[in-house]
Design an enzyme around this catalytic site. Structure first.
Site, PDB file in Angstrom:
ATOM      1  N   GLN A 183     -14.143 -79.520 -29.565  1.00  0.00           N
ATOM      2  CA  GLN A 183     -13.329 -80.722 -29.384  1.00  0.00           C
ATOM      3  C   GLN A 183     -11.861 -80.341 -29.200  1.00  0.00           C
ATOM      4  OE1 GLN A 183     -14.340 -84.002 -32.026  1.00  0.00           O
ATOM      5  NE2 GLN A 183     -16.337 -83.092 -32.432  1.00  0.00           N
ATOM      6  N   LYS A 205      -4.924 -81.410 -34.704  1.00  0.00           N
ATOM      7  CA  LYS A 205      -6.122 -82.199 -34.366  1.00  0.00           C
ATOM      8  C   LYS A 205      -5.713 -83.672 -34.367  1.00  0.00           C
ATOM      9  CE  LYS A 205      -9.688 -78.996 -36.019  1.00  0.00           C
ATOM     10  NZ  LYS A 205     -11.000 -78.826 -36.680  1.00  0.00           N
ATOM     11  N   GLU A 227     -14.626 -85.294 -34.890  1.00  0.00           N
ATOM     12  CA  GLU A 227     -13.809 -84.709 -35.943  1.00  0.00           C
ATOM     13  C   GLU A 227     -12.758 -85.707 -36.422  1.00  0.00           C
ATOM     14  OE1 GLU A 227     -14.303 -80.130 -35.520  1.00  0.00           O
ATOM     15  OE2 GLU A 227     -12.644 -80.801 -34.278  1.00  0.00           O
ATOM     16  N   ALA A 274      -2.242 -77.895 -39.035  1.00  0.00           N
ATOM     17  CA  ALA A 274      -2.634 -76.785 -39.919  1.00  0.00           C
ATOM     18  C   ALA A 274      -1.726 -75.602 -39.636  1.00  0.00           C
ATOM     19  CB  ALA A 274      -4.086 -76.386 -39.647  1.00  0.00           C
ATOM     20  N   ILE A 275      -1.168 -75.036 -40.715  1.00  0.00           N
ATOM     21  CA  ILE A 275      -0.331 -73.840 -40.562  1.00  0.00           C
ATOM     22  C   ILE A 275      -1.175 -72.750 -39.896  1.00  0.00           C
ATOM     23  CG2 ILE A 275       1.042 -72.100 -41.802  1.00  0.00           C
ATOM     24  CD1 ILE A 275       2.020 -75.043 -42.086  1.00  0.00           C
ATOM     25  N   PHE A 276      -0.609 -72.098 -38.915  1.00  0.00           N
ATOM     26  CA  PHE A 276      -1.353 -71.056 -38.200  1.00  0.00           C
ATOM     27  C   PHE A 276      -1.482 -69.789 -39.043  1.00  0.00           C
ATOM     28  CE2 PHE A 276      -2.816 -69.647 -33.971  1.00  0.00           C
ATOM     29  CZ  PHE A 276      -3.365 -70.845 -33.576  1.00  0.00           C
ATOM     30  N   LEU A 277      -2.663 -69.190 -38.997  1.00  0.00           N
ATOM     31  CA  LEU A 277      -2.881 -67.914 -39.667  1.00  0.00           C
ATOM     32  C   LEU A 277      -2.220 -66.809 -38.845  1.00  0.00           C
ATOM     33  CD1 LEU A 277      -6.647 -68.495 -40.474  1.00  0.00           C
ATOM     34  CD2 LEU A 277      -4.770 -68.330 -42.144  1.00  0.00           C
ATOM     35  N   ASP A 279     -21.317 -79.120 -41.792  1.00  0.00           N
ATOM     36  CA  ASP A 279     -21.042 -78.338 -40.581  1.00  0.00           C
ATOM     37  C   ASP A 279     -20.510 -76.941 -40.890  1.00  0.00           C
ATOM     38  OD1 ASP A 279     -20.821 -77.994 -37.803  1.00  0.00           O
ATOM     39  OD2 ASP A 279     -18.752 -78.690 -37.783  1.00  0.00           O
TER      40      ASP A 279
HETATM   41  N1  LIG Z   1      -4.934 -72.621 -39.018  1.00  0.00           N
HETATM   42  C1  LIG Z   1      -5.495 -71.812 -38.123  1.00  0.00           C
HETATM   43  N2  LIG Z   1      -4.812 -70.772 -37.615  1.00  0.00           N
HETATM   44  C2  LIG Z   1      -5.374 -69.953 -36.708  1.00  0.00           C
HETATM   45  N3  LIG Z   1      -6.620 -70.086 -36.237  1.00  0.00           N
HETATM   46  C3  LIG Z   1      -7.350 -71.110 -36.698  1.00  0.00           C
HETATM   47  C4  LIG Z   1      -6.832 -72.021 -37.666  1.00  0.00           C
HETATM   48  N4  LIG Z   1      -7.794 -72.947 -37.940  1.00  0.00           N
HETATM   49  C5  LIG Z   1      -8.839 -72.617 -37.184  1.00  0.00           C
HETATM   50  N5  LIG Z   1      -8.595 -71.520 -36.441  1.00  0.00           N
HETATM   51  C6  LIG Z   1      -9.497 -70.866 -35.496  1.00  0.00           C
HETATM   52  O1  LIG Z   1      -9.843 -71.761 -34.491  1.00  0.00           O
HETATM   53  C7  LIG Z   1     -11.254 -71.827 -34.349  1.00  0.00           C
HETATM   54  C8  LIG Z   1     -11.655 -73.253 -34.034  1.00  0.00           C
HETATM   55  O2  LIG Z   1     -11.254 -74.089 -35.082  1.00  0.00           O
HETATM   56  P1  LIG Z   1     -12.215 -75.187 -35.662  1.00  0.00           P
HETATM   57  O3  LIG Z   1     -13.452 -74.520 -36.139  1.00  0.00           O
HETATM   58  O4  LIG Z   1     -11.433 -76.001 -36.606  1.00  0.00           O
HETATM   59  O5  LIG Z   1     -12.517 -76.036 -34.352  1.00  0.00           O
HETATM   60  P2  LIG Z   1     -13.893 -76.517 -33.736  1.00  0.00           P
HETATM   61  O6  LIG Z   1     -13.616 -77.241 -32.477  1.00  0.00           O
HETATM   62  O7  LIG Z   1     -14.637 -77.235 -34.780  1.00  0.00           O
HETATM   63  O8  LIG Z   1     -14.565 -75.172 -33.372  1.00  0.00           O
HETATM   64  P3  LIG Z   1     -16.114 -74.946 -33.285  1.00  0.00           P
HETATM   65  O9  LIG Z   1     -16.640 -76.074 -32.481  1.00  0.00           O
HETATM   66  O10 LIG Z   1     -16.200 -73.611 -32.632  1.00  0.00           O
HETATM   67  O11 LIG Z   1     -16.563 -74.965 -34.703  1.00  0.00           O
HETATM   68  C9  LIG Z   1     -11.817 -71.342 -35.684  1.00  0.00           C
HETATM   69  O12 LIG Z   1     -13.006 -70.653 -35.527  1.00  0.00           O
HETATM   70  C10 LIG Z   1     -10.736 -70.447 -36.222  1.00  0.00           C
HETATM   71  O13 LIG Z   1     -11.002 -69.086 -35.944  1.00  0.00           O
HETATM   72 MN   LIG Z   2     -16.283 -76.757 -35.922  1.00  0.00          MN
END
Ligand SMILES: Nc1ncnc2c1ncn2[C@@H]1O[C@H](COP(=O)(O)OP(=O)(O)OP(=O)(O)O)[C@@H](O)[C@H]1O
Ligand SMILES: [Mn+2]
Length: 375
Positions: free
Chosen positions: A69, A85, A106, A188-191, A257
């Site tokens: 998404q 998001k 989401e 969300a704060i970036f890692l 999930d």
């Molecule tokens: N705060 C963050 N900083 C850096 N990378 C992040 C952060 N949060 C999530 N990610 C990365 O971004 C990817 C996607 O985030 P998230 O899982 O929230 O989205 P998603 O659309 O639900 O993805 P998926 O459908 O693949 O599960 C994660 O697998 C993670 O590695």
């Molecule tokens: Mn996901």
């Protein structure tokens, strides 16, 4: 050998940051990440950084690649980054009855609430997240480029909308719309980047099947935990207990999930897993999905420290629902959850304690159930 090389990348990157004359709040956050969690329990920088994120001007936006998404990577005027998001539906809208956990939309507020829940439970494995109102015209449309820019439009109701590009729900029928151009979202704060701090992705042993007609092995085999206990990395160290913590966390918010989880490679296998991706939590306030507790009732295990925190949040003086209400009240998008979700948290906490009690009744030795980590 590989582990040693990665340790070096991490330490040279750390030294680089520590050397900087004025370490920013972003640097401080990254430097505070440890084997045990993303921040320390008494770290004043986390709330400061989140407050900063609610006000800092946005300088650049790009779409996050991959993922199902739409998500945007936000770059702020001071060079910091956040993962955005957007709100898709009002908080009152629950998961649609005929949707599976994997087709659920989401929720930005679930991401915010999950951060607060993880922190109150003492895990500190979830990335700090805050809500923020954005002006789509000035803060997104004016900065959008390329393929993303092409997806902006005015809806029949005269609101500014966009849908971006992704593999699910990125089309005109599932657009994200402002009111008329104001939009709520989670930040969300970036890692730290994958180059400096690479992460390992693990399949969750109790993952669901993600197929509308198939079941996972743990759903049909009551002795499934015995198999998990035999295999790396669950056969030694902390990881199986971390999976129990994750089950507590996911059950409280109703998150089905949890297909994968990540760890930082530089801390090796005996490090805390990250709690990421909670957009599908808090979907049904009136349904408790007990199967999320399968790791706990199949293994009959829990850390003493986790049980201790749960008992405190159960008996009070401040119970879990109230504690969540208090810590989330400072968020710009307060109230984050509807009242029914606060009630659900207290009700589900009682269920977890009941499951642990049943394990203790069955056990030959309570020390095999409650694992002492409080020294
Ligand atoms: N705060 C963050 N900083 C850096 N990378 C992040 C952060 N949060 C999530 N990610 C990365 O971004 C990817 C996607 O985030 P998230 O899982 O929230 O989205 P998603 O659309 O639900 O993805 P998926 O459908 O693949 O599960 C994660 O697998 C993670 O590695
Ligand atoms: Mn996901």
């Amino acid at each position: 050998m590989g582990e040693a090389v990665r340790e070096m990348d991490w330490s040279s990157w750390r030294r680089e940051k520590e050397k900087k004359e004025n370490a920013t709040m972003w640097d401080m956050f990254h430097l505070g990440i440890s084997r045990d969690g993303l921040y320390a329990s008494d770290d004043p920088n986390v709330n400061k950084l989140l407050h900063h994120v609610t006000r800092m001007p946005i300088a650049h936006i790009t779409q996050k690649e991959g993922g199902t998404q739409l998500k945007l990577i936000i770059e702020f005027a001071d060079g910091g980054h956040a993962l955005f998001k957007p709100m898709r539906f009002p908080r009152e809208q629950e998961t649609l009855k005929n949707h599976f956990y994997f087709t659920d939309f989401e929720r930005h507020n679930a991401e915010i609430a999950a951060f607060h829940l993880d922190r109150l439970l003492g895990f500190r494995r979830a990335v700090p997240i805050t809500g923020r109102n954005v002006n789509i015209t000035r803060e997104l449309y004016a900065l959008a480029q390329g393929d993303l820019l092409k997806t902006f439009f005015i809806s029949p109701d005269n609101n500014l909308c966009f849908h971006g590009k992704c593999s699910y729900y990125c089309d005109t029928a599932h657009a994200i719309c402002g009111n008329p151009d104001m939009l709520e979202g989670s930040f969300a704060i970036f890692l730290p980047g994958k180059e400096a701090a690479p992460r390992k992705v693990w399949r969750h042993p109790w993952r669901r099947s993600y197929h509308k007609r198939r079941k996972a092995q743990w759903e049909v085999d009551d002795d499934y935990c015995e198999l998990v206990k035999e295999v790396h990395p669950y056969n030694e160290g902390r990881r199986l207990l971390d999976i129990m913590d994750m089950a507590v966390f996911d059950f409280l918010m109703g998150n089905m999930d949890r297909h994968h989880y990540e760890t930082f490679k530089m801390f090796g296998n005996n490090s805390a897993p990250l709690h990421l991706d909670h957009g599908r939590g808090f979907g049904k306030a009136h349904h408790d999905e007990v199967s999320i507790l399968a790791p706990i009732y199949q293994c009959c295990l829990m850390r003493h420290s986790t049980l201790h925190t749960l008992l405190r949040l159960h008996t009070g003086p401040e119970r879990l629902g109230a504690a969540m209400r208090r810590t989330m009240s400072a968020d710009p998008l307060n109230p984050i959850l509807t009242e029914a979700h606060h009630e659900a948290l207290d009700r589900r906490l009682t269920t977890i304690l009941q499951v642990v009690r049943e394990c203790l009744i069955k056990a030959h030795d309570p020390h095999n159930v409650i694992i002492n980590d409080l020294h």
